[in-house]
Design a protein around this motif. Structure first.
Motif, short mmCIF file in Angstrom:
data_model
loop_
_atom_site.label_atom_id
_atom_site.label_comp_id
_atom_site.label_asym_id
_atom_site.label_seq_id
_atom_site.Cartn_x
_atom_site.Cartn_y
_atom_site.Cartn_z
N GLN A 95 25.08 31.08 19.67
CA GLN A 95 26.19 31.36 20.58
C GLN A 95 25.84 30.85 21.97
O GLN A 95 24.66 30.74 22.33
CB GLN A 95 26.51 32.86 20.61
CG GLN A 95 27.14 33.34 19.31
CD GLN A 95 27.59 34.79 19.36
OE1 GLN A 95 27.07 35.62 18.65
NE2 GLN A 95 28.57 35.05 20.19
N SER A 129 30.41 31.98 24.36
CA SER A 129 31.19 32.03 23.12
C SER A 129 31.10 33.42 22.53
O SER A 129 30.06 34.07 22.56
CB SER A 129 30.67 31.00 22.10
OG SER A 129 29.33 31.26 21.73
N PRO A 132 29.92 32.82 16.63
CA PRO A 132 29.13 31.64 16.28
C PRO A 132 30.03 30.50 15.79
O PRO A 132 31.23 30.70 15.55
CB PRO A 132 28.21 32.16 15.15
CG PRO A 132 28.24 33.64 15.27
CD PRO A 132 29.60 33.98 15.80
N LEU A 139 33.21 25.06 17.50
CA LEU A 139 32.91 26.18 18.39
C LEU A 139 34.04 26.38 19.38
O LEU A 139 34.44 25.45 20.10
CB LEU A 139 31.61 25.88 19.15
CG LEU A 139 31.00 27.00 19.97
CD1 LEU A 139 30.60 28.17 19.08
CD2 LEU A 139 29.78 26.49 20.74
N PHE A 141 34.98 28.48 22.74
CA PHE A 141 34.28 29.21 23.78
C PHE A 141 35.08 29.16 25.06
O PHE A 141 36.21 28.64 25.10
CB PHE A 141 32.86 28.65 23.99
CG PHE A 141 32.80 27.22 24.47
CD1 PHE A 141 32.63 26.93 25.81
CD2 PHE A 141 32.89 26.17 23.57
CE1 PHE A 141 32.55 25.62 26.26
CE2 PHE A 141 32.81 24.86 24.00
CZ PHE A 141 32.64 24.58 25.34
#
Length: 237
Positions: A95, A129, A132, A139, A141
């Protein structure tokens, strides 16, 4: 929320809790884990961002893309527990964290709409983020802005909106590993933020490419509680 991922009731964080840096990693880690492995990725020189979007008030207008600018800085990736021996298998637990000292900045991006000029400056923003990466490394975020501003001006007036404390959502990015190297690759990143203040309403979009990389050999293990305390006290700025 990404498809197929159940919410973590005790670990969920909103924008105001983004600085509680280690919470999600500690929830994912074994109960006995007291450390977080941190690997900082350096933003690469071929990254670039442009300002675009829409003006909603005082009139509806489209913002034509601005000059391209090059963001600089670092993005911190965390893994629960000790540093992994290899990165490929560790990506599902990774993360982005507001580690003290990390963050990016971008020079002023100036765009014009009829008689108005719109300038966005990001002096410091930290990537965070909540979840995960997905199975493909995708991803979602946000950048928590520590310092930045939007200026909307014409020949009669200038209005300034402070971006500090806002979360700018980011999409279009993949976290990848190859050997001992980790990279965040955003072939077409979109950073979006709605701003409404002082009679001005904007849908801001910063678009472009964002690439950052780092080597596993530079990762370090840090105390999770100390990181969380530093972040909660503003240490990520």
């Amino acid at each position: 929320m990404p498809a197929g991922r159940a919410p973590r009731a005790r670990c969920r964080r909103g924008a105001a809790a983004a600085l509680l840096l280690a919470s999600a990693l500690l929830c994912a880690a074994p109960a006995a884990a007291q450390t977080v492995c941190v690997l900082e990725l350096t933003v690469l020189g071929d990254s670039s961002l442009r300002l675009g979007g829409r003006v909603v008030k005082p009139m509806a207008l489209t913002i034509r893309p601005s000059n391209a600018v090059a963001p600089t800085g670092t993005i911190a990736v965390g893994f629960p527990g000790a540093c992994p021996s290899e990165l490929e298998g560790a990506i599902p637990t990774a993360q982005l964290l507001p580690v003290p000292g990390s963050g990016i900045k971008a020079p002023p991006m100036l765009a014009r709409v009829t008689s108005y000029s719109i300038e966005v400056t990001v002096d410091h923003a930290v990537a965070v983020s909540e979840f995960p990466p997905d199975a493909a490394g995708g991803l979602l975020f946000s950048f928590n802005v520590g310092a930045g501003r939007v200026e909307v001006a014409n020949d009669r007036d200038t209005k300034t909106v402070d971006l500090a404390g806002r979360d700018v959502s980011a999409s279009g990015c993949v976290l990848m590993a190859s050997g001992g190297a980790l990279s965040l690759e955003c072939a077409r990143v979109v950073l979006a933020q709605q701003v409404e203040e002082q009679g001005v309403a904007l849908d801001i979009e910063l678009t472009g490419t964002l690439r950052a990389g780092g080597a596993l050999r530079r990762a370090r293990e840090v105390d999770a509680a100390e990181l969380a305390a530093a972040a909660a006290g503003g240490g990520g700025a």
